[in-house]
Design a protein around this motif. Structure first.
Motif, PDB file in Angstrom:
ATOM      1  N   THR A   1     -19.304  10.463 -32.082  1.00  0.00           N
ATOM      2  CA  THR A   1     -19.864   9.509 -33.031  1.00  0.00           C
ATOM      3  C   THR A   1     -20.898   8.674 -32.282  1.00  0.00           C
ATOM      4  O   THR A   1     -20.562   8.023 -31.289  1.00  0.00           O
ATOM      5  CB  THR A   1     -18.774   8.594 -33.619  1.00  0.00           C
TER       6      THR A   1
ATOM      7  N   GLN B   1     -20.511   5.255 -30.099  1.00  0.00           N
ATOM      8  CA  GLN B   1     -19.114   4.993 -29.752  1.00  0.00           C
ATOM      9  C   GLN B   1     -18.775   5.629 -28.413  1.00  0.00           C
ATOM     10  O   GLN B   1     -19.428   6.578 -27.978  1.00  0.00           O
ATOM     11  CB  GLN B   1     -18.175   5.533 -30.818  1.00  0.00           C
ATOM     12  N   SER B   2     -17.745   5.105 -27.782  1.00  0.00           N
ATOM     13  CA  SER B   2     -17.244   5.712 -26.546  1.00  0.00           C
ATOM     14  C   SER B   2     -16.716   7.102 -26.844  1.00  0.00           C
ATOM     15  O   SER B   2     -16.340   7.397 -27.989  1.00  0.00           O
ATOM     16  CB  SER B   2     -16.110   4.857 -25.976  1.00  0.00           C
TER      17      SER B   2
END
Length: 62
Positions: free
Chosen positions: A37, A40-41
């Motif tokens: 995503t 995001q991480s």
């Protein structure tokens, strides 16, 4: 079954080499990780499904 899941890695190219396991009840399980995503991480994703579900999805695609 609609998955609506994109497994494209959004950062670089490395997003693992997901194993595929067949459980005793014929459930198929695959797990991978990556920057899936944008923004995001990285995280881990695991998907479980039955061969009958894959067959049904393939029939709907025809």
């Amino acid at each position: 079954m609609e998955t609506g899941v994109s497994m494209d890695n959004t950062k670089g190219r490395d997003c693992a080499y997901p194993p595929v396991e067949i459980l005793p009840d014929d459930t198929i399980v695959t797990t991978t990780y990556g920057h899936l995503t944008k923004g995001q991480s990285p995280y881990i994703v695991s998907v479980r499904l039955k061969l009958s579900e894959l067959d049904a999805m393939a029939k709907r695609q025809k």
